[in-house]
Design a protein around this motif. Structure first.
Motif, PDB file in Angstrom:
ATOM      1  N   ALA A 161     -42.279  19.313 -56.376  1.00 49.43           N
ATOM      2  CA  ALA A 161     -41.675  19.705 -55.097  1.00 49.43           C
ATOM      3  C   ALA A 161     -42.261  18.918 -53.930  1.00 49.43           C
ATOM      4  CB  ALA A 161     -41.871  21.203 -54.866  1.00 49.43           C
ATOM      5  N   ARG A 162     -43.501  18.483 -54.064  1.00 50.14           N
ATOM      6  CA  ARG A 162     -44.153  17.714 -53.004  1.00 50.14           C
ATOM      7  C   ARG A 162     -44.000  16.209 -53.195  1.00 50.14           C
ATOM      8  NH1 ARG A 162     -46.743  22.470 -53.670  1.00 50.14           N
ATOM      9  NH2 ARG A 162     -48.045  23.364 -52.010  1.00 50.14           N
ATOM     10  N   GLY A 163     -43.316  15.793 -54.260  1.00 49.90           N
ATOM     11  CA  GLY A 163     -43.159  14.362 -54.527  1.00 49.90           C
ATOM     12  C   GLY A 163     -44.394  13.715 -55.111  1.00 49.90           C
ATOM     13  N   ILE A 164     -45.238  14.507 -55.753  1.00 53.78           N
ATOM     14  CA  ILE A 164     -46.478  13.993 -56.344  1.00 53.78           C
ATOM     15  C   ILE A 164     -46.236  13.692 -57.817  1.00 53.78           C
ATOM     16  CG2 ILE A 164     -48.892  14.524 -56.886  1.00 53.78           C
ATOM     17  CD1 ILE A 164     -48.791  16.548 -54.530  1.00 53.78           C
ATOM     18  N   GLY A 165     -46.542  12.495 -58.249  1.00 52.74           N
ATOM     19  CA  GLY A 165     -46.411  12.131 -59.646  1.00 52.74           C
ATOM     20  C   GLY A 165     -47.559  12.695 -60.476  1.00 52.74           C
ATOM     21  N   VAL A 166     -47.271  13.034 -61.720  1.00 53.81           N
ATOM     22  CA  VAL A 166     -48.284  13.573 -62.643  1.00 53.81           C
ATOM     23  C   VAL A 166     -48.254  12.743 -63.917  1.00 53.81           C
ATOM     24  CG1 VAL A 166     -49.049  15.582 -63.960  1.00 53.81           C
ATOM     25  CG2 VAL A 166     -47.993  15.902 -61.700  1.00 53.81           C
ATOM     26  N   SER A 167     -49.421  12.337 -64.389  1.00 57.44           N
ATOM     27  CA  SER A 167     -49.487  11.573 -65.639  1.00 57.44           C
ATOM     28  C   SER A 167     -50.470  12.227 -66.593  1.00 57.44           C
ATOM     29  CB  SER A 167     -49.914  10.120 -65.379  1.00 57.44           C
ATOM     30  OG  SER A 167     -51.276  10.061 -64.977  1.00 57.44           O
ATOM     31  N   ASN A 168     -50.324  11.886 -67.879  1.00 57.84           N
ATOM     32  CA  ASN A 168     -51.289  12.300 -68.897  1.00 57.84           C
ATOM     33  C   ASN A 168     -51.488  11.132 -69.860  1.00 57.84           C
ATOM     34  OD1 ASN A 168     -48.815  12.409 -70.228  1.00 57.84           O
ATOM     35  ND2 ASN A 168     -49.244  14.326 -71.290  1.00 57.84           N
ATOM     36  N   THR A 169     -52.154  11.376 -70.970  1.00 58.76           N
ATOM     37  CA  THR A 169     -52.435  10.277 -71.908  1.00 58.76           C
ATOM     38  C   THR A 169     -51.871  10.613 -73.285  1.00 58.76           C
ATOM     39  OG1 THR A 169     -54.635  11.189 -72.426  1.00 58.76           O
ATOM     40  CG2 THR A 169     -54.512   9.551 -70.674  1.00 58.76           C
ATOM     41  N   PRO A 170     -50.561  10.560 -73.451  1.00 57.30           N
ATOM     42  CA  PRO A 170     -49.957  10.877 -74.749  1.00 57.30           C
ATOM     43  C   PRO A 170     -50.173   9.756 -75.759  1.00 57.30           C
ATOM     44  CG  PRO A 170     -48.285  10.076 -73.254  1.00 57.30           C
ATOM     45  CD  PRO A 170     -49.555  10.167 -72.455  1.00 57.30           C
ATOM     46  N   ASP A 171     -49.833  10.043 -77.004  1.00 55.82           N
ATOM     47  CA  ASP A 171     -49.832   9.067 -78.104  1.00 55.82           C
ATOM     48  C   ASP A 171     -51.223   8.654 -78.567  1.00 55.82           C
ATOM     49  OD1 ASP A 171     -47.005   8.963 -78.327  1.00 55.82           O
ATOM     50  OD2 ASP A 171     -46.929   7.562 -76.648  1.00 55.82           O
ATOM     51  N   VAL A 172     -52.117   8.303 -77.627  1.00 56.20           N
ATOM     52  CA  VAL A 172     -53.404   7.746 -78.045  1.00 56.20           C
ATOM     53  C   VAL A 172     -54.269   8.764 -78.784  1.00 56.20           C
ATOM     54  CG1 VAL A 172     -53.455   5.961 -76.275  1.00 56.20           C
ATOM     55  CG2 VAL A 172     -54.419   8.206 -75.764  1.00 56.20           C
TER      56      VAL A 172
END
Length: 331
Positions: free
Chosen positions: A104-115
């Motif tokens: 809602a605030r336009g903040i991107g979120v990432s994680n570390t999948p696959d590895v």
């Protein structure tokens, strides 16, 4: 109508925002904390009474936060970081971050999948073997001199051919299924939606899945949507000959119900790498020989943690360079 000058000004402002400070939220892998400090001059969010003054002084300058699934960034903290553009997670879990508030605030979120997929799948299979064959119990039995004093341990059950149900047939769930197929285990699964073309049998509810398997493995993501997905109804369906394995999040299982079922014999056993209130483990579980307890080590190998750190920093670097993320969370 927007002028060329204002367009340039807006672009320059975006670059300026991305070039702001990095904030570390919560403890991380020591080498990652060192890298954030030495290479990014990252600030560290304090706890307790110091937090308010810290945020008042630095909040507007922070454009990226690096955290983990253990700590996360909630909506209240976001309110104090008006220029925050990215929340970068070390690890695949992000249930402690308010993703909806970030979006809602336009903040991107990432994680570390696959590895970390392979290592978590490996530990799940290890827990299956350990729990069903009671390897940890047998090890203690020998070390305590009980083999000499009491004779052989009770017979256990074999793993090969057991019916396995997986809650959460994503990357990790699929890798677990692939491994257990080698044990000639019939595999079924429950997801929110059936996976088209999957070779495994779909169950429409967790309870229906549990009622048709010998071993139930939890590999679903955490968060409000899956809290207590494995409840007393599911445990009832799994029954006194059934085993529960959890390599997902402690919140997915009703831990109080699980302790009760294990204590009074309504489940055959459990293998747990995660708990509801880590690092605290229910005292009752510590005295049960039909339970294997691990300190959340599913991704805990040198190779995987190095890959997780590299991907965390890749996400951070990409955001600081162009405002995008390498592995954004898309749900």
């Amino acid at each position: 109508m927007t002028s060329v000058g204002s367009e340039i000004s807006a672009e320059a402002q975006q670059v300026s925002v991305r070039a702001g400070r990095v904030l570390r939220v919560g403890p991380l892998k020591p080498s990652l904390m060192e890298s954030l400090s030495s290479n990014y001059d990252a600030l560290v969010l304090p706890d307790g009474d110091e937090r308010g003054a810290f945020l008042a002084l630095h909040g507007e300058s922070i454009t990226a936060a690096v955290t983990s699934g253990r700590t996360g960034v909630d909506a209240e903290l976001m309110d104090h970081l008006p220029n925050l553009g990215a929340i970068v997670h070390f690890g695949v879990g992000y249930d402690t971050t308010d993703v909806d508030a970030a979006r809602a605030r336009g903040i991107g979120v990432s994680n570390t999948p696959d590895v970390l997929t392979d290592c978590v799948a490996d530990i799940a299979v290890g827990l299956v073997l350990d729990t069903v064959r009671q390897l940890s119990f047998s090890d203690r039995y020998v070390r305590e001199g009980r083999w000499v004093a009491e004779g052989n341990t009770p017979l256990t059950r074999q793993v090969t051919g057991k019916r396995v149900g997986i809650i959460g047939l994503g990357r990790i769930g699929t890798a677990i299924a692939d491994r257990l197929s080698g044990f000639r285990c019939p595999i079924s699964y429950h997801n929110r939606n059936e996976i088209e073309g999957s070779p495994y049998t779909y169950a429409s509810t967790p309870q229906a899945l549990a009622g048709g398997v010998d071993i139930l493995i939890v590999a679903a993501s955490g968060g409000a949507g899956t809290k207590h997905l494995v409840d007393s109804d599911v445990l009832d369906a799994l029954g006194p000959q059934g085993y529960l394995i959890n390599v997902a999040r402690g919140s997915v299982v009703d831990e109080e119900a699980l302790v009760s079922y294990l204590s009074d014999g309504r489940l055959a056993g459990a293998g747990l790498d995660v708990f509801a209130d880590e690092p605290r483990v229910p005292e009752t579980l510590l005295g049960l020989d039909n339970v294997v307890l691990l300190p959340h080590v599913g991704s805990g190998t040198i190779e995987t943690r190095a890959a997780m750190q590299a991907l965390t920093l890749e996400n951070l670097d990409q955001f600081l360079a162009d405002g995008t993320l390498t592995t954004p969370v898309t749900r």
